[in-house]
Write an enzyme that holds these catalytic residues in place. Structure first.
Site, PDB file in Angstrom:
ATOM      1  N   GLY A 136     -37.174 -51.786 -64.959  1.00 63.06           N
ATOM      2  CA  GLY A 136     -37.576 -51.035 -65.939  1.00 63.06           C
ATOM      3  C   GLY A 136     -37.073 -51.830 -67.492  1.00 63.06           C
ATOM      4  N   TYR A 170     -38.093 -40.840 -49.774  1.00 64.89           N
ATOM      5  CA  TYR A 170     -38.393 -41.647 -50.660  1.00 64.89           C
ATOM      6  C   TYR A 170     -39.861 -42.131 -50.187  1.00 64.89           C
ATOM      7  CZ  TYR A 170     -38.228 -46.123 -53.180  1.00 64.89           C
ATOM      8  OH  TYR A 170     -38.413 -47.312 -54.215  1.00 64.89           O
TER       9      TYR A 170
HETATM   10  N1  LIG Z   1     -35.341 -51.823 -56.038  1.00 58.10           N
HETATM   11  C1  LIG Z   1     -36.256 -52.241 -54.902  1.00 58.10           C
HETATM   12  O1  LIG Z   1     -36.089 -53.111 -54.191  1.00 58.10           O
HETATM   13  C2  LIG Z   1     -37.574 -51.505 -55.263  1.00 58.10           C
HETATM   14  C3  LIG Z   1     -38.655 -51.629 -54.228  1.00 58.10           C
HETATM   15  C4  LIG Z   1     -39.571 -51.186 -54.350  1.00 58.10           C
HETATM   16  C5  LIG Z   1     -39.930 -50.264 -55.537  1.00 58.10           C
HETATM   17  N2  LIG Z   1     -38.948 -50.178 -56.187  1.00 58.10           N
HETATM   18  C6  LIG Z   1     -39.157 -49.008 -57.505  1.00 58.10           C
HETATM   19  O2  LIG Z   1     -39.174 -49.891 -58.551  1.00 58.10           O
HETATM   20  C7  LIG Z   1     -38.586 -48.810 -59.605  1.00 58.10           C
HETATM   21  C8  LIG Z   1     -37.484 -49.446 -60.340  1.00 58.10           C
HETATM   22  O3  LIG Z   1     -36.626 -49.780 -59.539  1.00 58.10           O
HETATM   23  P1  LIG Z   1     -35.232 -50.645 -59.778  1.00 58.10           P
HETATM   24  O4  LIG Z   1     -34.807 -51.257 -58.464  1.00 58.10           O
HETATM   25  O5  LIG Z   1     -35.190 -51.184 -61.055  1.00 58.10           O
HETATM   26  O6  LIG Z   1     -34.220 -49.384 -59.573  1.00 58.10           O
HETATM   27  P2  LIG Z   1     -32.869 -48.981 -60.330  1.00 58.10           P
HETATM   28  O7  LIG Z   1     -32.094 -50.390 -60.892  1.00 58.10           O
HETATM   29  O8  LIG Z   1     -32.179 -48.015 -59.751  1.00 58.10           O
HETATM   30  O9  LIG Z   1     -33.157 -48.192 -61.898  1.00 58.10           O
HETATM   31  C9  LIG Z   1     -33.675 -47.114 -61.681  1.00 58.10           C
HETATM   32  C10 LIG Z   1     -33.969 -46.563 -63.084  1.00 58.10           C
HETATM   33  O10 LIG Z   1     -34.559 -45.123 -63.010  1.00 58.10           O
HETATM   34  C11 LIG Z   1     -33.603 -44.221 -63.732  1.00 58.10           C
HETATM   35  N3  LIG Z   1     -33.378 -43.062 -63.082  1.00 58.10           N
HETATM   36  C12 LIG Z   1     -32.946 -42.555 -62.036  1.00 58.10           C
HETATM   37  N4  LIG Z   1     -33.016 -41.190 -61.866  1.00 58.10           N
HETATM   38  C13 LIG Z   1     -33.686 -40.796 -63.232  1.00 58.10           C
HETATM   39  C14 LIG Z   1     -33.932 -39.520 -63.439  1.00 58.10           C
HETATM   40  N5  LIG Z   1     -33.599 -38.287 -62.801  1.00 58.10           N
HETATM   41  N6  LIG Z   1     -34.460 -39.356 -64.677  1.00 58.10           N
HETATM   42  C15 LIG Z   1     -34.754 -40.537 -65.495  1.00 58.10           C
HETATM   43  N7  LIG Z   1     -34.541 -42.005 -64.992  1.00 58.10           N
HETATM   44  C16 LIG Z   1     -33.794 -42.069 -63.846  1.00 58.10           C
HETATM   45  C17 LIG Z   1     -32.176 -44.856 -63.723  1.00 58.10           C
HETATM   46  O11 LIG Z   1     -31.353 -44.483 -64.464  1.00 58.10           O
HETATM   47  P3  LIG Z   1     -29.731 -44.418 -64.314  1.00 58.10           P
HETATM   48  O12 LIG Z   1     -29.301 -45.537 -64.300  1.00 58.10           O
HETATM   49  O13 LIG Z   1     -29.149 -43.254 -65.328  1.00 58.10           O
HETATM   50  O14 LIG Z   1     -29.575 -43.922 -62.908  1.00 58.10           O
HETATM   51  C18 LIG Z   1     -32.629 -46.347 -64.045  1.00 58.10           C
HETATM   52  O15 LIG Z   1     -32.587 -46.533 -65.264  1.00 58.10           O
HETATM   53  C19 LIG Z   1     -38.354 -47.598 -59.002  1.00 58.10           C
HETATM   54  O16 LIG Z   1     -39.439 -46.876 -59.049  1.00 58.10           O
HETATM   55  C20 LIG Z   1     -38.456 -48.061 -57.446  1.00 58.10           C
HETATM   56  O17 LIG Z   1     -38.466 -47.020 -56.640  1.00 58.10           O
HETATM   57  C21 LIG Z   1     -37.719 -50.833 -56.204  1.00 58.10           C
END
Ligand SMILES: NC(=O)c1ccc[n+]([C@@H]2O[C@H](COP(=O)([O-])OP(=O)(O)OC[C@H]3O[C@@H](n4cnc5c(N)ncnc54)[C@H](OP(=O)(O)O)[C@@H]3O)[C@@H](O)[C@H]2O)c1
Length: 316
Positions: free
Chosen positions: A46, A194
């Site tokens: 994001g 999830y």
């Molecule tokens: N990482 C992977 O390998 C992967 C694979 C497939 C899909 N995805 C999807 O891609 C998207 C982004 O993943 P990412 O890897 O960038 O995750 P990330 O680095 O963990 O970042 C997630 C973001 O979501 C925010 N968040 C978490 N809980 C929240 C809440 N209750 N209200 C508002 N914001 C919240 C976090 O804020 P905080 O920092 O405050 O927690 C952070 O800014 C997610 O939807 C994930 O499911 C990720």
């Protein structure tokens, strides 16, 4: 010796394959005058997407659970892009009240909205219920975004050609859709919850696309790929740094993960694309189960009830 050569050859083939699957949002879209809301814009995919959108001149609003992280992200993006039109607002997707307050403040500001990216997501325990009596994982990864989107659709419609991007995952394929159980404590473990919530993102996209048809607003879903989360640190243990090395070799960076989100939000090719699922900047298949329209409309009804949507807020 041959073992090593074979291993290196396999690794190089794998890296080439991954590079081919990767894409880059090399389009030259300029977003001056456009407004974007991105959830979870303080970190990871994001944050990278928000930075790119700000660099193109958009007004970017980061919906953040943690205001300190939001401020840090805002400052970093302004510093790198020179675009001062970057703001952060409190948005905790685990609270329906927080979502409603975020939308009210946004509406009161009278700002237009062109792009909404539902990116925030996390693996949460399947056992915790939020204050809204919803399983946390389901609320953060799906229902919070559902409410946010439905409440913002009227503003997106006003922009004439609004775009919504829902971030799902390839793991949606393992999702189960039993609406009797999906919001029950201790039925599914964190991982299964999830997967279920990411499956909801896909069904939600399908049903919303149907309801938005002909309005000029489009919605699509995306799987960003597996992204590395570890960073190298001199102070980390050997095991942690080994884990970093493995991730560095095999997983995508956040920036690479952001490319398909950006492609859907920006590219001309996607202007008329509605209700589709993308990976690596290409349309891709979804779980066979998600093709069932009846399941999507049942989930919609369940979602409206669970987030206690008022009749006048419903998108017909
Ligand atoms: N990482 C992977 O390998 C992967 C694979 C497939 C899909 N995805 C999807 O891609 C998207 C982004 O993943 P990412 O890897 O960038 O995750 P990330 O680095 O963990 O970042 C997630 C973001 O979501 C925010 N968040 C978490 N809980 C929240 C809440 N209750 N209200 C508002 N914001 C919240 C976090 O804020 P905080 O920092 O405050 O927690 C952070 O800014 C997610 O939807 C994930 O499911 C990720």
């Amino acid at each position: 010796m041959w073992h090593i050569i074979t291993a290196v050859a396999l690794f190089v083939t794998y890296k080439i394959y991954v590079k081919i699957l990767n894409c880059h949002s090399h389009h030259d879209a300029v977003l001056t005058g456009k407004v974007v809301i991105i959830t979870g814009g303080s970190f990871g995919v994001g944050y990278k997407a928000a930075k790119d959108l700000a660099a193109r001149g958009a007004k970017v609003i980061l919906g953040c659970r943690d205001l300190d992280k939001g401020r840090n992200a805002q400052e970093a993006i302004i510093k790198v892009t020179g675009n001062k039109n970057v703001a952060y607002r409190k948005l905790d997707l685990a609270s329906l009240e927080s979502v409603r307050r975020f939308v009210k403040d946004f509406k009161d500001s009278g700002t237009r909205l062109d792009i909404l990216i539902n990116n925030a997501g996390a693996v949460k325990t399947g056992t915790v219920h939020t204050n809204d009596d919803i399983v946390e994982s389901l609320q953060v990864n799906y229902l919070g975004g559902f409410l946010l989107t439905v409440l913002l659709v009227p503003i997106l419609k006003q922009s004439g050609n609004g775009r919504i991007v829902n971030v799902s995952s390839i793991l949606h394929r393992l999702g189960k859709m039993d609406l009797e159980k999906i919001n029950c404590e201790n039925v599914y473990n964190s991982f299964q919850m999830y997967c279920n919530s990411k499956f909801c993102n896909i069904l939600f996209t399908k049903e919303l696309a149907k309801r938005l048809s002909g309005t000029g607003v489009i919605v699509n879903s995306v799987e960003p790929g597996f992204i590395r989360t570890k960073t190298y640190s001199k102070n980390a243990s050997l095991l942690e740094n080994l884990s970093y090395l493995v991730q560095k070799l095999f997983l995508k960076s956040s920036s690479e993960g952001a490319q398909t989100l950006l492609y859907l939000a920006l590219s001309d090719e996607c202007e008329m694309v509605n209700g589709k699922h993308f990976s690596g900047c290409r349309e891709t298949t979804i779980s066979d189960k998600a093709e069932y329209g009846e399941m999507a409309s049942k989930l919609w009804k369940f979602s409206e009830e669970t987030v206690r949507l008022k009749c006048e807020e419903t998108i017909m």
